[in-house]
Every structure is written in C-alpha cells, then in structure tokens.
Scaffold this motif. Structure first.
Motif, mmCIF file in Angstrom:
data_model
loop_
_atom_site.group_PDB
_atom_site.id
_atom_site.type_symbol
_atom_site.label_atom_id
_atom_site.label_comp_id
_atom_site.label_asym_id
_atom_site.label_seq_id
_atom_site.Cartn_x
_atom_site.Cartn_y
_atom_site.Cartn_z
ATOM 1 N N GLY A 374 -0.124 4.439 12.489
ATOM 2 C CA GLY A 374 1.028 3.658 12.931
ATOM 3 C C GLY A 374 1.575 4.140 14.261
ATOM 4 N N VAL A 375 1.642 5.455 14.441
ATOM 5 C CA VAL A 375 2.118 6.006 15.707
ATOM 6 C C VAL A 375 1.172 5.623 16.844
ATOM 7 C CG1 VAL A 375 2.578 8.155 16.957
ATOM 8 C CG2 VAL A 375 3.341 7.911 14.590
ATOM 9 N N MET A 376 -0.138 5.670 16.583
ATOM 10 C CA MET A 376 -1.113 5.294 17.609
ATOM 11 C C MET A 376 -0.958 3.834 18.022
ATOM 12 S SD MET A 376 -3.019 7.923 18.432
ATOM 13 C CE MET A 376 -4.454 7.144 19.174
ATOM 14 N N LEU A 377 -0.677 2.954 17.057
ATOM 15 C CA LEU A 377 -0.475 1.537 17.373
ATOM 16 C C LEU A 377 0.761 1.338 18.258
ATOM 17 C CD1 LEU A 377 -1.358 -0.119 13.943
ATOM 18 C CD2 LEU A 377 -2.669 -0.244 16.079
ATOM 19 N N LEU A 378 1.806 2.111 18.016
ATOM 20 C CA LEU A 378 2.991 2.044 18.876
ATOM 21 C C LEU A 378 2.644 2.480 20.302
ATOM 22 C CD1 LEU A 378 5.808 3.449 16.543
ATOM 23 C CD2 LEU A 378 5.514 1.085 17.313
ATOM 24 N N GLY A 379 1.797 3.512 20.407
ATOM 25 C CA GLY A 379 1.352 3.949 21.721
ATOM 26 C C GLY A 379 0.583 2.866 22.446
ATOM 27 N N MET A 380 -0.255 2.136 21.716
ATOM 28 C CA MET A 380 -0.992 1.022 22.315
ATOM 29 C C MET A 380 -0.040 -0.060 22.808
ATOM 30 S SD MET A 380 -4.268 0.518 19.785
ATOM 31 C CE MET A 380 -4.918 -0.834 20.804
ATOM 32 N N ALA A 381 0.993 -0.335 22.030
ATOM 33 C CA ALA A 381 1.965 -1.358 22.424
ATOM 34 C C ALA A 381 2.651 -0.977 23.739
ATOM 35 C CB ALA A 381 3.001 -1.550 21.319
#
Length: 396
Positions: A374-381
């Motif tokens: 989930g944290v990685m997806l926020l980074g992608m955003a």
C-alpha cells in the motif's frame, strides 16, 4: 596504507573502487545482518520486535549520516568522511561479535548506519561528480552494481561461514574478514578529491531543484525506502518461517543480489528510452508485485519470484532517483542526494519497527507485506504527478 595518486588512477579503478566501497559499507555493514539474523535469534533469543528495533537503529544512523552529508559543503571533508566510513564498516561488523549486550548491538548498528550513508551518498556523489567532470554519461547504474554484489557476498559469505563455524559470534568475525578483501581496493581507488567550488555556485546549482519537485520526490522516495527496508531486513526470516521453505532463506537472499547486479544496467537503458519518471513508475509497480507475492502464497516459487522481483527493482529505484537529483545539482551532487535521502532513511527507521511489531503480534509477516504494498502504491501516485523527464537516449 596509502591511496594511489589521483594522476595514476584509471577510470576502471575509480569505478571498481566505488563498487567495492558499496560492498563493504552497505553489503556487509548493513546487509550481513539479514542472512545472519536467524542464527543470531536462535542462539541469543533475540525477538522479532528487538530485531526490528536494531534495524531501525541502524537507519537512525543512516539518517544521521544523511543529515551530515546534506550539511557539509567542503568537498575535502566529504572525501575524508568517505574514507573514515570504509574503516568503520569493518569495525561495525566485527563489533557485533564482541557482546550480547543489546545496547552494544544498538551502538554497532547505529555506527553501521553512518557507514551506509558514507558509502551510498558520499561515495555515489564522488563517483557521479567524477563521471560528469570526465565528460561521461552521468548515470550510476555501474556504480550500484556494488549493492547487488554486496547482497550476494553477504548471502554466500553467511552460508559459507555457517558451514565452518556454528557460533553466531564467529560468523560475524568471519564476515569482517571477508570485508578486508573489498576494503583494500575501495581505499586505494577512492575517487579523487573534486575541485572546490564557491558556496554561491554550489547554492545556485542546488537551487535549480524546485521545492515542489523535491518534496514530491521525497514522498515517493519515502515509499521506496519503506519497500526496501522490509525486504532487506526480513526476507530470510520470512522464508524461514514457512515450514516447507526452512533452510531456503539464504537461497532467496542470494537471488536478490543476483537479480540486482545485471538489472542496474537495464534500468539505465529503460530510462534513456522512456524517461526517468516512467522508468521509476515501472520499477515501483514491479516491486509492489514482488512484495505481494509472498503474502499471497507460502510456496517456494512465490518466495523466489518475490526475491527476484525485489532484487531487480530496488537498486534501479535508488540509482535512477539519485542520478536524477544529482544531475540537477552538478556542483554538489552528494549534498542534493543526501537531502532527498532523508525521507528514504525516515522510512527505514519507521518500517522495521512497525513490521517487527506486527509480526510479533500475529506470528506472520503477511500483514506487514500488504501494508508495504500500500505504501508503494502511494509512492507511485506521487510520481505520477511529476512532469515527465525527456528520454536521454541520445546523450553522449
């Protein structure tokens, strides 16, 4: 022991010296903790939460080193501190064997974090600055082979010493002895001291990096640091916890390093084709998948694919990010890299504590892996909001 004259150093020596510096300051001073952790826990009773705490303390040292690197302008001092970090890397590995006192371990892990900052930031900055002064392509893919090689050395070294010595303290001392092999070229072939630049010139170079761009990159790099440290700290432990995979932890960790070494070249090529931001988004996405795989399945295939995916992406993320910010501050790339790395280091302090506590409470790392995804997806955003960098395929 003397340093080779700057006038006699060849390009391959500077590059190989930088690689060996990373193997020592990151591969052993940091990564040796991962394959040696299960035996350390078995023989000393170190808990998951305490192991996560030690990892967090290590990264507190890393942040301290990054703060120092972000503050120091004098190129001569950056060069001296890089050399000091090489010596201290050997001592921190050997020091872990000298006591079972938790505060002593915490001290050695903290000092190891300082060494990691010197290797990653000061060393990379010196190498990148040298490349730019020599008119070469300003990329760090070749330099960061040292991270993948460091993982392989830590994995195979830990496996090899465990075949000879069963006592955890002997294994740490043996790993320090392995470090001597890399210390010699790292010390002798350090990048030459770069020419001094005026404070005004350096400040002007750093000012070219806009505040919005830097904050966005810092947020995405925080996510990258979270994804990095969970796998870096607990990969072996996650594999060993699966009953069907007991004894396969070292294999998974070695695969991380083996996947990392060739892919540093590939990510540079991808960035030249599609631009840095798109290359980073692709690397983030693939690493997110690699984190989820062990959470979805306890099979050996999922563990090994996850290790390969992690190894094939995390160095690419670091290399692309640091080279990108370093190119925007050519007169003091190490300082600009250090400022961005503070967010990466902050994640590395927070994430192991959270993951260790979750594993302690639930008996499994699956929840921590889903949180990491989930944290990685926020980074992608966050990355997706940045303007696309022009591809550099035509750059000399």
């Amino acid at each position: 022991m003397f340093k080779a004259s700057s006038a006699t150093l060849q390009p391959w020596q500077v590059i190989v010296g930088g690689i060996c510096g990373l193997v020592l300051s990151i591969g052993l001073a940091r990564f040796a903790f991962t394959p040696l952790l299960p035996q350390l826990q078995l023989q000393t009773g170190l808990s998951d939460a305490a192991a996560g705490g030690l990892a967090a303390i290590h990264y507190a040292g890393y942040i301290s080193g990054a703060l120092a690197a972000a503050w120091i302008d004098d190129v001569r001092w950056r060069h001296r501190l890089y050399g000091m970090g090489l010596w201290l890397s050997l001592l921190t590995v050997a020091g872990m064997a000298l006591s079972t006192w938790m505060p002593a371990w915490a001290l050695w892990r903290y000092l190891g974090g300082l060494c990691g900052a010197t290797g990653m930031l000061l060393g990379a900055g010196l190498v990148l600055g040298w490349l730019m002064r020599q008119g070469r392509r300003p990329e760090l893919g070749v330099h960061f082979i040292g991270l993948g090689l460091g993982i392989v050395v830590s994995a195979l070294g830990a496996w090899g010493v465990s075949q000879i010595w069963t006592l955890w303290s002997q294994q740490w001392l043996a790993m320090a002895a392995i470090g001597l092999v890399f210390f010699v070229p790292a010390w002798l072939w350090r990048p030459p001291v770069p020419p001094a630049t005026s404070a005004a010139t350096a400040a002007q170079a750093v000012h070219k990096v806009s505040r919005r761009w830097m904050l966005t990159m810092a947020g995405s790099y925080f996510a990258a640091g979270w994804g990095f440290v969970i796998s870096a700290t607990f990969t072996v432990a996650i594999v060993e916890r699966e009953p069907a995979l007991a004894g396969q932890g070292a294999l998974a960790w070695a695969l991380v390093g083996l996947a990392a070494m060739p892919t540093v070249f590939l990510w540079d090529k991808v960035a030249r084709r599609v631009g840095d931001t798109r290359a980073l988004l692709l690397a983030f996405g693939l690493q997110t998948v690699s984190v989820i795989l062990p959470a979805l399945s306890g099979s050996l295939a999922a563990a090994l694919c996850g290790a390969l995916g992690y190894g094939g992406t995390f160095i690419g993320i670091v290399s692309l990010t640091l080279a990108l910010v370093g190119r925007r501050a050519p007169y003091n790339p190490g300082k600009a890299m250090a400022r961005l790395t503070l967010s990466y280091g902050a994640a590395q302090v927070i994430a192991p504590v959270v993951a260790g506590a979750m594993a302690q409470a639930t008996g499994t790392f699956k929840g921590a892996l889903w949180l990491t995804a989930g944290v990685m997806l926020l980074g992608m955003a966050l990355l997706a909001t940045l303007p696309e960098e022009a591809p550099t395929d035509a750059q000399a």
